[in-house]
Motif scaffolding. Structure first.
Motif, PDB file in Angstrom:
ATOM      1  N   ALA A 167       0.856  -1.192   0.000  1.00 45.20           N
ATOM      2  CA  ALA A 167       0.000   0.000   0.000  1.00 45.20           C
ATOM      3  C   ALA A 167       0.888   1.237   0.000  1.00 45.20           C
ATOM      4  O   ALA A 167       2.019   1.202   0.501  1.00 45.20           O
ATOM      5  CB  ALA A 167      -0.925   0.012   1.214  1.00 45.20           C
ATOM      6  N   TRP A 168       0.366   2.311  -0.569  1.00 44.23           N
ATOM      7  CA  TRP A 168       1.102   3.573  -0.550  1.00 44.23           C
ATOM      8  C   TRP A 168       0.120   4.712  -0.336  1.00 44.23           C
ATOM      9  O   TRP A 168      -1.070   4.586  -0.620  1.00 44.23           O
ATOM     10  CB  TRP A 168       1.890   3.785  -1.854  1.00 44.23           C
ATOM     11  CG  TRP A 168       1.074   3.781  -3.115  1.00 44.23           C
ATOM     12  CD1 TRP A 168       0.759   2.707  -3.880  1.00 44.23           C
ATOM     13  CD2 TRP A 168       0.447   4.917  -3.750  1.00 44.23           C
ATOM     14  NE1 TRP A 168      -0.017   3.075  -4.955  1.00 44.23           N
ATOM     15  CE2 TRP A 168      -0.216   4.430  -4.895  1.00 44.23           C
ATOM     16  CE3 TRP A 168       0.395   6.277  -3.456  1.00 44.23           C
ATOM     17  CZ2 TRP A 168      -0.937   5.272  -5.750  1.00 44.23           C
ATOM     18  CZ3 TRP A 168      -0.317   7.124  -4.305  1.00 44.23           C
ATOM     19  CH2 TRP A 168      -0.965   6.616  -5.439  1.00 44.23           C
ATOM     20  N   GLY A 169       0.629   5.812   0.203  1.00 44.93           N
ATOM     21  CA  GLY A 169      -0.249   6.942   0.467  1.00 44.93           C
ATOM     22  C   GLY A 169       0.532   8.187   0.826  1.00 44.93           C
ATOM     23  O   GLY A 169       1.767   8.191   0.837  1.00 44.93           O
ATOM     24  N   ALA A 170      -0.207   9.237   1.147  1.00 47.27           N
ATOM     25  CA  ALA A 170       0.403  10.540   1.433  1.00 47.27           C
ATOM     26  C   ALA A 170       1.011  10.607   2.823  1.00 47.27           C
ATOM     27  O   ALA A 170       1.925  11.398   3.064  1.00 47.27           O
ATOM     28  CB  ALA A 170      -0.645  11.640   1.264  1.00 47.27           C
ATOM     29  N   THR A 171       0.492   9.794   3.740  1.00 47.88           N
ATOM     30  CA  THR A 171       0.961   9.815   5.123  1.00 47.88           C
ATOM     31  C   THR A 171       1.049   8.392   5.660  1.00 47.88           C
ATOM     32  O   THR A 171       0.486   7.459   5.063  1.00 47.88           O
ATOM     33  CB  THR A 171       0.010  10.611   6.029  1.00 47.88           C
ATOM     34  OG1 THR A 171      -1.255   9.915   6.089  1.00 47.88           O
ATOM     35  CG2 THR A 171      -0.209  12.035   5.516  1.00 47.88           C
ATOM     36  N   VAL A 172       1.710   8.238   6.790  1.00 48.86           N
ATOM     37  CA  VAL A 172       1.769   6.930   7.441  1.00 48.86           C
ATOM     38  C   VAL A 172       0.368   6.455   7.839  1.00 48.86           C
ATOM     39  O   VAL A 172      -0.018   5.324   7.520  1.00 48.86           O
ATOM     40  CB  VAL A 172       2.717   6.967   8.659  1.00 48.86           C
ATOM     41  CG1 VAL A 172       2.582   5.693   9.486  1.00 48.86           C
ATOM     42  CG2 VAL A 172       4.156   7.148   8.201  1.00 48.86           C
ATOM     43  N   PRO A 173      -0.434   7.275   8.533  1.00 49.42           N
ATOM     44  CA  PRO A 173      -1.762   6.798   8.923  1.00 49.42           C
ATOM     45  C   PRO A 173      -2.653   6.426   7.743  1.00 49.42           C
ATOM     46  O   PRO A 173      -3.373   5.425   7.794  1.00 49.42           O
ATOM     47  CB  PRO A 173      -2.345   7.980   9.709  1.00 49.42           C
ATOM     48  CG  PRO A 173      -1.164   8.700  10.240  1.00 49.42           C
ATOM     49  CD  PRO A 173      -0.143   8.591   9.147  1.00 49.42           C
ATOM     50  N   GLN A 174      -2.642   7.222   6.680  1.00 46.55           N
ATOM     51  CA  GLN A 174      -3.474   6.911   5.517  1.00 46.55           C
ATOM     52  C   GLN A 174      -3.034   5.605   4.870  1.00 46.55           C
ATOM     53  O   GLN A 174      -3.870   4.751   4.526  1.00 46.55           O
ATOM     54  CB  GLN A 174      -3.399   8.039   4.487  1.00 46.55           C
ATOM     55  CG  GLN A 174      -4.299   7.808   3.277  1.00 46.55           C
ATOM     56  CD  GLN A 174      -4.089   8.833   2.177  1.00 46.55           C
ATOM     57  OE1 GLN A 174      -2.952   9.066   1.756  1.00 46.55           O
ATOM     58  NE2 GLN A 174      -5.171   9.450   1.725  1.00 46.55           N
ATOM     59  N   THR A 175      -1.737   5.427   4.711  1.00 48.28           N
ATOM     60  CA  THR A 175      -1.227   4.193   4.107  1.00 48.28           C
ATOM     61  C   THR A 175      -1.560   3.000   4.993  1.00 48.28           C
ATOM     62  O   THR A 175      -1.945   1.928   4.501  1.00 48.28           O
ATOM     63  CB  THR A 175       0.291   4.297   3.890  1.00 48.28           C
ATOM     64  OG1 THR A 175       0.585   5.503   3.180  1.00 48.28           O
ATOM     65  CG2 THR A 175       0.817   3.118   3.083  1.00 48.28           C
ATOM     66  N   PHE A 176      -1.427   3.185   6.298  1.00 49.83           N
ATOM     67  CA  PHE A 176      -1.767   2.108   7.229  1.00 49.83           C
ATOM     68  C   PHE A 176      -3.240   1.733   7.104  1.00 49.83           C
ATOM     69  O   PHE A 176      -3.594   0.541   7.096  1.00 49.83           O
ATOM     70  CB  PHE A 176      -1.458   2.528   8.666  1.00 49.83           C
ATOM     71  CG  PHE A 176      -1.871   1.486   9.669  1.00 49.83           C
ATOM     72  CD1 PHE A 176      -1.054   0.396   9.929  1.00 49.83           C
ATOM     73  CD2 PHE A 176      -3.091   1.574  10.326  1.00 49.83           C
ATOM     74  CE1 PHE A 176      -1.448  -0.585  10.830  1.00 49.83           C
ATOM     75  CE2 PHE A 176      -3.491   0.603  11.226  1.00 49.83           C
ATOM     76  CZ  PHE A 176      -2.664  -0.485  11.476  1.00 49.83           C
ATOM     77  N   ALA A 177      -4.112   2.719   7.013  1.00 56.69           N
ATOM     78  CA  ALA A 177      -5.551   2.447   6.894  1.00 56.69           C
ATOM     79  C   ALA A 177      -5.858   1.642   5.638  1.00 56.69           C
ATOM     80  O   ALA A 177      -6.688   0.724   5.661  1.00 56.69           O
ATOM     81  CB  ALA A 177      -6.335   3.756   6.894  1.00 56.69           C
TER      82      ALA A 177
END
Length: 264
Positions: free
Chosen positions: A185-195
């Protein structure tokens, strides 16, 4: 990063405050993964790009020291590297080429990929080995409608020539199943990617359990329109609703009660 956590640590001499905050959050994430059992001995990776205020235009990111278990990762022993895999902070730790190759490609090729997470959980790899992959048959798959990409297995990910094909497979989809391999998974932030990764992992777990009771033919499919609505209604990915921050911080508080040595 949670300001309270940052306040409990001492900024290392000569380090930019934004780099230290980035290190703290990434180290916390490694400990969250360890607590959840999302580990693969000393393998797999979570990487996080350093902000422009630190790098002055060059893309740099933090990665785990090769040879350490996730439960041993701390803010100070994370390794800072550039897109060529060159160590920039004088660390004596090695970097696993398999982690650098994939993560560098994604950090470089996808503008929004500030954080990249990769796992080899049993449920994730099991679903990645299915010809039809993740099927739209449960509450969690319904929240990933239009968000999931697949990339065919090409062997151990240490060859740079795979990068263009990987990026083409991913497109703009933040949840990825690496066939025969695992989840990403990838995302803009750690929490978003974790979600995103947590939802993908949970979807795989439920599918594994469902199929064990009667196979794919026994599962009730979720209609496309309902799945699309579920994804629109899901709050955990949206910046307007914290993009996973609340749940991530809750897990970090659990980690702190068990072992806060990652703050070192």
């Amino acid at each position: 990063m949670n300001a309270a956590l940052q306040a409990t640590t001492v900024l290392p001499p000569g380090m930019h405050p934004d780099e230290w905050a980035t290190r703290l959050e990434l180290a916390a994430c490694y400990r969250v993964f360890a607590m959840l059992g999302w580990t693969e001995m000393i393998y797999n990776h979570i990487t996080l790009r350093l902000p422009d205020s630190v790098t002055i235009g060059e893309k740099q990111f933090l990665i785990n020291p090769f040879g350490l278990h996730y439960s041993e990762v701390t803010a100070s022993n994370l390794v800072k590297i550039n897109l060529k895999g060159e160590v920039l902070d004088g660390s004596s730790h090695r970097v696993n080429p398999a982690g650098f190759t994939v993560h560098a490609a994604i950090h470089d090729g996808l503008p929004g990929a500030h954080c990249v997470m990769h796992t080899h959980t049993t449920a994730g790899v099991a679903v990645a080995c299915l010809k039809d992959g993740l099927q739209q048959t449960n509450f969690y798959t319904a929240q990933l409608h239009g968000m999931l990409a697949y990339h065919d297995f090409e062997g151990i990910t240490i060859h740079a020539e795979e990068a263009p094909r990987l990026l083409k497979s991913i497109g703009n989809k933040p949840a990825v199943i690496l066939r025969n391999h695992g989840l990403l998974a990838w995302g803009a932030t750690v929490p978003q990617t974790f979600a995103i990764l947590w939802t993908l992992q949970r979807a795989c777990e439920i599918q594994l359990a469902t199929f064990s009771m009667g196979g794919a033919a026994a599962a009730i499919p979720v209609a496309e329109a309902i799945a699309a609505r579920c994804t629109r209604d899901a709050l955990q990915f949206s910046p307007d609703h914290g993009a996973g921050r609340d749940v991530f911080d809750a897990l970090v508080r659990q980690v702190n009660r068990l072992d806060s040595s990652y703050l070192e």
